[in-house]
Write a protein that holds these residues in place. Structure first.
Motif, PDB file in Angstrom:
ATOM      1  N   LEU A  88       5.152  -4.809  -2.533  1.00 48.95           N
ATOM      2  CA  LEU A  88       4.085  -4.390  -3.423  1.00 48.95           C
ATOM      3  C   LEU A  88       3.909  -2.877  -3.358  1.00 48.95           C
ATOM      4  N   PHE A  89       3.923  -2.380  -2.120  1.00 50.18           N
ATOM      5  CA  PHE A  89       3.734  -0.947  -1.916  1.00 50.18           C
ATOM      6  C   PHE A  89       4.835  -0.146  -2.605  1.00 50.18           C
ATOM      7  N   SER A  90       6.078  -0.568  -2.403  1.00 45.33           N
ATOM      8  CA  SER A  90       7.167   0.239  -2.969  1.00 45.33           C
ATOM      9  C   SER A  90       7.221   0.121  -4.486  1.00 45.33           C
ATOM     10  N   GLU A  91       6.724  -1.018  -5.015  1.00 44.98           N
ATOM     11  CA  GLU A  91       6.767  -1.144  -6.473  1.00 44.98           C
ATOM     12  C   GLU A  91       5.624  -0.412  -7.140  1.00 44.98           C
ATOM     13  N   LYS A  92       4.409  -0.597  -6.566  1.00 44.84           N
ATOM     14  CA  LYS A  92       3.256  -0.053  -7.239  1.00 44.84           C
ATOM     15  C   LYS A  92       3.058   1.423  -6.919  1.00 44.84           C
ATOM     16  N   SER A 132       9.526 -16.229   0.807  1.00 43.92           N
ATOM     17  CA  SER A 132       9.392 -14.781   0.979  1.00 43.92           C
ATOM     18  C   SER A 132      10.671 -14.062   0.573  1.00 43.92           C
ATOM     19  N   VAL A 133      11.808 -14.623   1.003  1.00 42.47           N
ATOM     20  CA  VAL A 133      13.094 -13.990   0.684  1.00 42.47           C
ATOM     21  C   VAL A 133      13.327 -13.978  -0.815  1.00 42.47           C
ATOM     22  N   MET A 134      13.018 -15.102  -1.462  1.00 41.88           N
ATOM     23  CA  MET A 134      13.250 -15.183  -2.901  1.00 41.88           C
ATOM     24  C   MET A 134      12.372 -14.218  -3.668  1.00 41.88           C
ATOM     25  N   LEU A 135      11.113 -14.067  -3.193  1.00 45.82           N
ATOM     26  CA  LEU A 135      10.185 -13.239  -3.949  1.00 45.82           C
ATOM     27  C   LEU A 135      10.340 -11.760  -3.632  1.00 45.82           C
TER      28      LEU A 135
END
Lengths: 790, 188
Positions: free
Chosen positions: A525-529, A583-586
């Motif tokens: 989330l952090f790296s995307e947002k 978790s891995v898939m998401l």
């Protein structure tokens, strides 16, 4: 046939030259793998099977079936062959001179019919032919053109027959069991999805989890059947009421339940007894008269033997799977052929998702470029300054890591001492939390310090450091429990240790969950947002596998004190599977670095066996051997050590039945005497040394054979050149010349390309022989080395 | 032959089990997926052949850069186009879990042999590396790097120095890599 002398071949060729009907075009070389008969051009099998001529496959498998029937090794013994014999001859030692494909096929069919059913099935499956061909081979009627086998029909000895049938039935039952397990298809679809998206590396983590699940299932079944069930049927009255907090602390209601060692009675449980079984007689060894009248079940004996047998069987399974995995990944030859291996073996056909395929292509391109740069760059050019710098960085990272490990261990030690002194019952979780927090922080420090190192060794370094930390932590804790708590005079120290282990297991699970949440979900989330990068976190396979191994060590340590701990571990692994999978898939993306799945799997299984299982079994053995069980609870109360239970039973047997004295003596010599262990260890060392010498010898043989094949190639080139010179001398008539050119062209177009091209410099050759205009003028030969020579 | 589009005979099923490395469930699943690929007219034929375009739509093969080569290698028709059900089973058997290293390396060699001449020469190797590194120009190697790479590969794997890699030399290289067996797998 195969020629073994040049002069004979040259003489043959010159003889054929004088033959007016000579049609064979000398310019087009024929491989030994293809037939030498004039009917070659008419062979219909050639068109359909260009990769490997069907005739060659048939003759190769004829040899194999023959050797299988002769029950000899498939590789011919090098000692029997003359030293100067060329490698191409050695594999064809028993090849008959077949000229027709049909006769070859008939011979193969007759050989197949004479094999046993399982051998035939195995041979047919292993043939690289199409299904139609295989069906023909299987069901072909045997014609009268059969060649009789060169050996007489031998009737094997009756003992051999019995052994063979026994081994067949064993292998059949084993294969049935494995096919049953396979048909259970636990998580098959999920594993396929993970493999299709992330490749073999991440898949190996989930397969390892599945393996651990089966180990724990086995332990749970054994302990449940032999310990928990009989005790649960005869329950003493419950003391504490149940509240939900017990799931976390392991105390309260659980402290007097089947979960812990203390619950188990030290008597012989029986029914139909004089005192109705409700008040078991104290000191179970005196209750034997009652036991003889009805169904009796001696709890102490059952406890002792169940734990011992479970550990022994787990040990055998672990050693077996470790040796199998090692055998699969160990390669005798050490010389690197990195680029060729990368080009031929690096494509993972399992990967299915388009974006993953694109990523894999990108990775392979990068790796090829890096390898190319490595290979072409001269390593000696790396200056002494650079090497010193690398050494410094490595040394610094290791000192930091070792320092933090030692600090961590000391902190845990003093904390445990403090807890022991204060004797609080609720704040024991502090020990765990502190230990875990320190572990995490030191791991992060060490991970950050070796970010400069970019190659494959990093993975091993990280694994080693992680391992060092965990091993030191666990050993400090074990020392504390077995050394201090056992002798401290606690009411029921085994149950206390069991409670601690239960809490540790739970804490491990909670911390893994937190790790997944923070490390993967929040980071993504952090790296995307925030950072606006599309780079997702990479799934760290090594670290996760080590967490699994750590959890399994705790479970193995705790089986003695908490017989239901494998059940808890099973629940934990099931939950972990689904959480990690989602978790891995998401959140994660495929790893960028090459991951040698097979080698790492071997490393992990070895780690599971050696520090983990060995440490746990050493602790358990030490507990059983020399620590006094608590007097007030458990199945061994009143005895000096737990082993005494077995000893007393053997003595009882001997008293009851004088014929069994040998059992008592055997018991005292084998089980109680440590000399037996030393002798067994010595035998293992000798076997390992012997095998390593054999491997060294095989390496030398491989190097020699490679040299010989190279020389053979040179010989062949020389031979062709001689032949050309010979033929060139015989060429004189133009009619002959044009006829040969026509034949040559026909053969060339049919085969697709000529086997060699000639130097342009000699004008005599240009019109006579097939000229492909190859400017380099290299001779291009196809030398078919026999498959299976090494 | 006993196999209609809807049902696989029991004796045929046991024969397939004997001749391939597949289990019964895998063969039945393969049959189901294969009949989905056939067009309606083909379903009534005794031994239908699924066209190459239909096979390339399978999700397991769709993104594989070697998909056309795979279909070509396993096809038994004259024009090397399309697979019958038995060819399809041969394909799955060679790519299955229990296939031997020898079978896998044999078929891998044939897949990488782009011109079908029995050896891997420089053109084959160049096409192979281009398939591995992808379609876009930025991931592909430059001509210089390609030449260097191919000469290094030949130097490492060509034992008899004839300029090509034949089947035995290929199998020798493959046998040194323990990961090959686990990566040369396709599961339906």
């Amino acid at each position: 046939g195969v020629h073994d002398s040049f002069s004979r071949l040259i003489a043959e060729q010159t003889q054929d030259e004088r033959d007016p009907g000579y049609e064979r075009d000398p310019g087009c070389e024929r491989d030994p793998g293809y037939e030498r008969d004039p009917g070659y051009e008419r062979d219909p099998g050639h068109e359909r099977d260009p990769g490997r001529n069907r005739g060659a496959i048939l003759s190769q498998y004829y040899n194999r079936t023959l050797q299988l029937r002769m029950r000899r090794q498939s590789r011919p013994s090098l000692r029997d062959l003359p030293h100067s014999s060329r490698p191409s001859l050695r594999g064809y030692r028993v090849e008959s001179d077949f000229s027709e494909t049909d006769i070859r096929r008939q011979a193969l069919v007759s050989n197949l019919q004479k094999l046993s059913v399982s051998d035939r099935v195995r041979m047919l499956r292993a043939m690289p032919l199409s299904m139609a061909d295989k069906r023909q081979l299987r069901w072909a009627p045997l014609s009268s053109l059969l060649l009789s086998s060169p050996l007489g029909h031998q009737t094997p000895h009756i003992v051999v027959l019995c052994l063979i049938s026994l081994s067949l039935s064993l292998s059949l039952s084993l294969s049935l069991w494995f096919s049953f397990l396979h048909s259970l298809q636990l998580w098959q679809l999920a594993l396929k999805r993970v493999g299709g998206r992330f490749g073999t590396g991440v898949l190996s983590y989930f397969l390892f989890l599945k393996t651990l699940l089966f180990f724990n299932l086995f332990l749970f079944l054994v302990t449940g059947l032999f310990l928990v069930l009989p005790q649960a049927v005869h329950p003493p009255p419950a003391v504490h009421p149940f509240s939900g907090l017990e799931l976390l602390t392991g105390g309260g209601y659980f402290s007097d339940s089947v979960l812990y060692y203390g619950y188990y009675s030290d008597t012989t449980l029986n029914r139909d007894c004089d005192n109705n079984g409700s008040a078991p007689s104290p000191g179970g060894w005196r209750g034997l008269d009652c036991a003889r009248q009805g169904l009796s079940y001696s709890m102490p004996l059952a406890y002792f033997f169940t734990i011992g047998t479970a550990f022994f069987i787990t040990c055998i399974i672990l050693v077996f799977s470790m040796s199998r995995s090692f055998g699969q990944s160990f390669r005798v030859e050490q010389s690197p052929s990195l680029l060729a291996m990368k080009a031929f073996c690096s494509w993972d056909f399992k990967v299915v998702k388009t974006s993953s395929v694109a990523l894999m292509s990108e990775n392979i391109g990068t790796q090829l470029r890096e390898l190319l740069a490595d290979v072409t760059r001269n390593h000696a050019n790396q200056t002494a300054g650079q090497r010193l710098w690398r050494l410094l960085v490595h040394g610094l990272a290791w000192t930091i890591c070792s320092g933090s490990t030692v600090a961590c261990a000391l902190a845990v030690h003093y904390l445990a001492q403090h807890m022991h002194a204060v004797r609080h019952t609720h704040t024991h979780t502090d020990t765990d939390t502190h230990a875990r927090a320190r572990t995490k922080s030191s791991l992060n420090v060490s991970a950050a310090s070796c970010g400069l190192d970019a190659d494959d060794r990093l993975c091993c370094c990280v694994v080693c450091r992680n391992l060092m930390l965990k091993v030191s932590l666990l050993s400090v804790l074990c020392f504390h429990w077995l050394g201090r708590e056992a002798t401290s005079g606690l009411q029921c120290w085994e149950s206390f240790v069991g409670q601690e282990l239960y809490r540790f297991l739970l804490m491990d699970f909670i911390f893994t969950l937190l790790d997944t949440l923070l490390g993967e979900f929040l980071w993504r989330l952090f790296s995307e947002k925030v950072l606006k990068k599309s780079r997702r976190p990479v799934f760290d396979i090594a670290r996760n596998v080590l967490e699994l191994i750590y959890g399994q060590t705790l479970a193995w340590l705790g089986v003695l004190f908490t017989p239901l701990l494998p059940g808890v571990q099973i629940i934990k692994l099931l939950l972990l599977f689904y959480i990690k999978m989602s978790s891995v898939m998401l959140n994660c993306q495929a790893p960028r670095k090459p991951y040698r799945a097979s080698k790492m799997t071997t490393v992990f299984i070895t780690l599971l066996c050696f520090p983990s299982f060995l440490g746990a079994s050493v602790c358990v053995t030490y507990t059983m051997w020399s620590i006094a069980p608590s007097r007030a609870c458990g199945p061994f109360r009143g005895l000096s050590t737990m082993m005494q239970a077995g000893r007393l039973w053997v003595e009882q047997l001997r008293d009851a039945n004088p014929h069994l004295t040998w059992l008592a003596t055997a018991h005292s010599y084998l089980v109680e005497n440590p000399l037996f262990l030393f002798v067994a260890a010595g035998v293992f060392m000798i076997i390992i040394y012997f095998n390593s010498q054999v491997v060294g010898g095989q390496r030398k043989v491989i190097a020699l054979l490679q040299e010989q094949i190279k020389n053979e190639g040179e010989d062949k080139k020389f031979l062709i050149r001689q032949l050309q010179t010979t033929h060139a001398k015989k060429r004189d008539t133009p009619a002959r010349r044009s006829q040969q050119v026509r034949h040559c062209d026909d053969a060339v177009t049919r085969r697709g390309k000529a086997s060699f091209s000639l130097p342009d410099s000699d004008p005599r050759y240009s019109s006579t022989f097939c000229n492909r205009g190859n400017a380099t003028g290299r001779f291009r030969l196809s030398i078919q080395s026999p498959a299976g020579i090494w | 032959m006993g196999a209609t589009a809807s049902h696989l005979g029991k004796d045929l099923l046991s024969e397939y089990q004997e001749l391939t490395f597949l289990t019964k469930q895998e063969i039945l699943l393969a049959h189901k997926r294969f009949t989905e690929l056939l067009s309606r007219e083909d379903k009534n034929l005794p031994d239908p052949r699924a066209p190459t375009e239909a096979i390339l739509t399978l999700p397991e093969l769709k993104s594989n850069p070697f998909r056309e080569r795979i279909v070509r290698v396993f096809s038994t028709s004259e024009s090397r186009d399309g697979l019958t059900f038995e060819d399809f089973l041969d394909l799955l058997s060679a790519f299955s879990d229990s296939a031997t290293l020898e079978i896998k390396s044999h078929y891998a060699f044939r897949i990488f042999d782009f011109d079908d001449d029995g050896t891997l020469d420089e053109n084959d190797l160049e096409k192979l590396v281009n398939c591995l590194t992808g379609e876009t120009d930025e991931t592909r190697l430059t001509p210089d790097e390609m030449k260097q790479l191919i000469s290094n590969i030949l130097e490492e794997s060509d034992i008899d120095k004839d300029g090509t890699v034949n089947l035995s030399e290929f199998q020798h290289v493959i046998s040194r890599s323990p990961d090959f067996v686990s990566s040369f797998k396709i599961v339906l």
